[in-house]
Scaffold this motif. Structure first.
Motif, short mmCIF file in Angstrom:
data_model
loop_
_atom_site.label_atom_id
_atom_site.label_comp_id
_atom_site.label_asym_id
_atom_site.label_seq_id
_atom_site.Cartn_x
_atom_site.Cartn_y
_atom_site.Cartn_z
N ASN A 311 81.03 99.21 4.21
CA ASN A 311 80.12 100.01 4.86
C ASN A 311 80.19 101.27 4.71
O ASN A 311 80.99 101.81 4.18
CB ASN A 311 80.79 99.72 6.26
N ASP A 312 78.95 101.89 4.79
CA ASP A 312 78.87 103.45 4.43
C ASP A 312 79.57 104.45 5.01
O ASP A 312 80.06 105.14 4.20
CB ASP A 312 77.47 103.85 4.31
N ALA A 313 79.96 104.29 6.22
CA ALA A 313 80.76 105.27 6.97
C ALA A 313 82.25 104.99 6.48
O ALA A 313 83.10 106.09 6.06
CB ALA A 313 80.82 105.07 8.40
N ASN A 314 82.64 103.83 6.30
CA ASN A 314 84.08 103.46 5.90
C ASN A 314 84.28 104.15 4.48
O ASN A 314 85.37 104.54 4.09
CB ASN A 314 84.36 102.18 5.66
N GLY A 342 77.12 105.73 12.42
CA GLY A 342 77.96 104.77 12.14
C GLY A 342 79.50 105.65 12.19
O GLY A 342 79.21 106.91 12.55
N SER A 343 80.56 105.02 12.19
CA SER A 343 81.81 105.62 11.94
C SER A 343 82.91 105.04 11.32
O SER A 343 82.64 103.78 11.20
CB SER A 343 82.21 106.10 13.46
N ALA A 344 83.91 105.51 11.12
CA ALA A 344 85.13 104.92 10.43
C ALA A 344 86.26 105.43 10.95
O ALA A 344 86.33 106.77 11.28
CB ALA A 344 85.07 105.41 8.89
N LEU A 345 87.35 104.87 11.49
CA LEU A 345 88.41 104.92 11.95
C LEU A 345 89.73 105.07 10.66
O LEU A 345 89.95 103.96 10.17
CB LEU A 345 88.93 103.91 12.79
N ARG A 353 89.71 98.47 9.80
CA ARG A 353 88.42 97.66 9.92
C ARG A 353 88.18 96.53 10.57
O ARG A 353 87.17 96.22 11.13
CB ARG A 353 88.33 97.00 8.50
N GLY A 354 89.40 96.52 11.52
CA GLY A 354 89.35 95.46 12.61
C GLY A 354 89.55 93.95 11.84
O GLY A 354 89.61 93.83 11.07
N ALA A 355 89.46 93.16 12.94
CA ALA A 355 89.86 91.76 12.54
C ALA A 355 88.72 90.98 11.65
O ALA A 355 89.01 90.26 10.92
CB ALA A 355 90.09 90.83 13.87
#
Length: 533
Positions: A311-314, A342-345, A353-355
């Protein structure tokens, strides 16, 4: 490293190891149970120096507090309750008290043991845990991998073939150089010679309604994700999967042709795209109307190098961590493009990235309610999404519906007009979403990428932001920060640092390359640029 059984440990053996400057491996039933580090004068001086450094830092903090009028008296400090701490002093054990059970218990507690003899501390015993072994194996596999690759290239070139000991010694020297901690300011480290020859390809898949040209943008980077060749742009006539795949392969071929023969070697290919990405498959991309498109595996079948889809934000978050631009273990990257939000954590230093790869879809959290929410349609076809309120395309759409022909970029920050009200509403919507992130994740930093007319020039700030300059950015960002502080709990927003940046397609392509470097060139990651303080 010499290894001895637990029952063979003695004061004389430890003293001899101290004289040689060596550590001892302690075995229990022929299994390495711990590493014994003699406490030499040099070791004690090092520990003392570390504590003196902390003391000096505390003194300086006290001086600053005193200058600010926040100092407390000595009596207050003496009467103050001790602060709770999870740390405790290492347990002491005599040589005779050493046993497999005692070392195993220390390993479970992830604690070291101080070994004593005749009442004096003579060594520090570090239990061997599974995590410790995994890190050791990972580091050595990275060194061995690069040593083998260099050997293969030497053979292919018909040149000198170094021995295995030479290769490992060179890699160890480079690894040791990367692990040295110097006082700031730190100079950027340089990768070893083999890494300097490695290259990665990064490709950004761009959906562009503003300029009307959907396209691919590709670059070749070094192992620090810095562009060395390109960019090359290739237009996309439509979003047909087969045609896009063919164009990507053509672009990869053009970029490979830029590599210097026998001097630059391709490590892998990284791809960045907006939308929900999981394990090399585009699960859902509203920009391209793709669903369950296994793009990475289709490209990998036609290449002999790894391919990573992100993903571009990631990918921007990976590059932030990779380059050390923001040296924080907990941050949020928010990406605002003409097509969406979008966002990245980044949690504990890793992109979360989550499950199923969907974490960070900030643009699709509901922030609009009532009549406005029901009429604000997002590209995902849901109503009330943040993207449909705060993204540039939605602002332009709202202005057109109000009869405003000029774009938001040309507006001043005069009060009360349609453009001003629209920008305030969009900024407040983003601020409510930012407050949600702060309340849930409590990040130390939020990095905001966005177009300059909307977010302003690159800068760093804390707290609410007043007018930064006449124009849309001042209205939008002021509304955002005020709403974030209004809705964030406790001191979350006050303690959060905001970093504003711009990223063009070339930056996004290089960020995609950083993703493949991170996964398939782990040694290169040790030589990333030092943090910019």
């Amino acid at each position: 490293m010499q290894t001895i059984g637990i029952r063979q440990v003695s004061g004389d053996l430890i003293a001899a190891a101290a004289e040689r400057g060596e550590v001892l491996g302690i075995t229990n039933g022929r299994v390495l149970a711990g590493v014994l580090m003699p406490l030499t004068t040099k070791t004690v001086e090092h520990l003392l120096d570390q504590n003196l450094t902390r003391i000096v830092q505390n003194i300086r903090e006290g001086e600053r507090e005193a200058a600010a009028g926040d100092s407390v008296s000595l009596d207050d400090l003496m009467n103050e309750e001790p602060r709770p701490t999870s740390r405790r002093a290492p347990e002491r054990v005599t040589i005779r008290g050493l046993s497999g059970a005692r070392i195993s218990a220390a390993a479970d507690a992830r604690e070291a043991l101080v070994v004593t003899h005749a009442g004096a501390a003579i060594a520090l015993l570090i239990p061997v845990t599974l995590q410790w072994v995994e890190q050791l194996v990972d580091r050595n596999l990275s060194r061995i991998r690069y040593s083998i690759e260099r050997g293969e290239r030497e053979i292919a070139a018909g040149g000198h073939m170094p021995t295995l000991d030479e290769l490992l010694e060179e890699s160890q020297s480079a690894s040791d150089a990367a692990d040295v901690s110097a006082a700031p300011p730190r100079a950027p480290l340089s990768p070893p010679a083999g890494v300097l020859e490695e290259r990665a390809i990064g490709i950004k898949i761009v959906s562009d309604d503003v300029h009307g040209v959907d396209r691919l943008v590709g670059v070749v980077t070094d192992m620090l994700a810095r562009t060395v060749h390109g960019p090359i742009e290739m237009p996309l006539p439509d979003w047909d999967r087969g045609k896009v795949l063919a164009k990507i392969l053509d672009l990869i071929g053009d970029l490979q042709a830029r590599l210097i023969p026998e001097h630059e070697h391709l490590t892998g290919v990284g791809l960045g795209v907006g939308g929900h990405v999981h394990r090399g498959t585009i699960i859902n991309s509203p920009n391209a109307s793709w669903h369950k498109f296994p793009l990475a595996s289709l490209i990998r079948q036609r290449l002999d190098v790894p391919v990573v889809l992100e993903n571009d934000a990631n990918s921007l978050a990976v590059r932030e961590r990779f380059l050390g631009s923001v040296d924080d273990e907990s941050m949020v990257v928010i990406l605002i493009t003409d097509r969406g939000v979008g966002s990245a954590l980044v949690l504990n230093g890793q992109v979360f990235r989550g499950a199923h790869g969907m974490a960070g879809e900030l643009g699709h959290i509901p922030v609009e309610t009532g009549v406005r929410g029901s009429t604000t349609k997002c590209r995902c076809q849901s109503s009330g999404c943040l993207e449909a309120a705060a993204a540039p395309y939605s602002i332009t759409r709202t202005l057109k519906s109000e009869g405003v022909k000029e774009g938001y970029e040309t507006t001043g920050n005069g009060q009360g007009g349609v453009v001003h009200q629209t920008l305030v509403h969009a900024g407040e919507a983003l601020g409510r979403a930012v407050a949600t992130l702060i309340n849930v994740f409590n990040p130390t930093t939020i990095v905001l990428y966005g177009p300059q007319p909307l977010v302003g020039m690159p800068r760093t700030f804390r707290g609410t932001e007043g007018p930064i300059s006449p124009g849309a950015a001042s209205v939008y960002m002021s509304a955002m920060t005020q709403a974030a502080h209004a809705h964030a709990f406790s001191t979350g927003a006050e303690e959060c640092k905001f970093v504003v940046r711009q990223a063009d397609d070339t930056d996004s392509a290089a960020a995609a390359a950083a993703c493949v470097i991170q996964q398939f060139a782990p040694l290169a990651g040790k030589y990333a640029l030092s943090p910019q303080k």
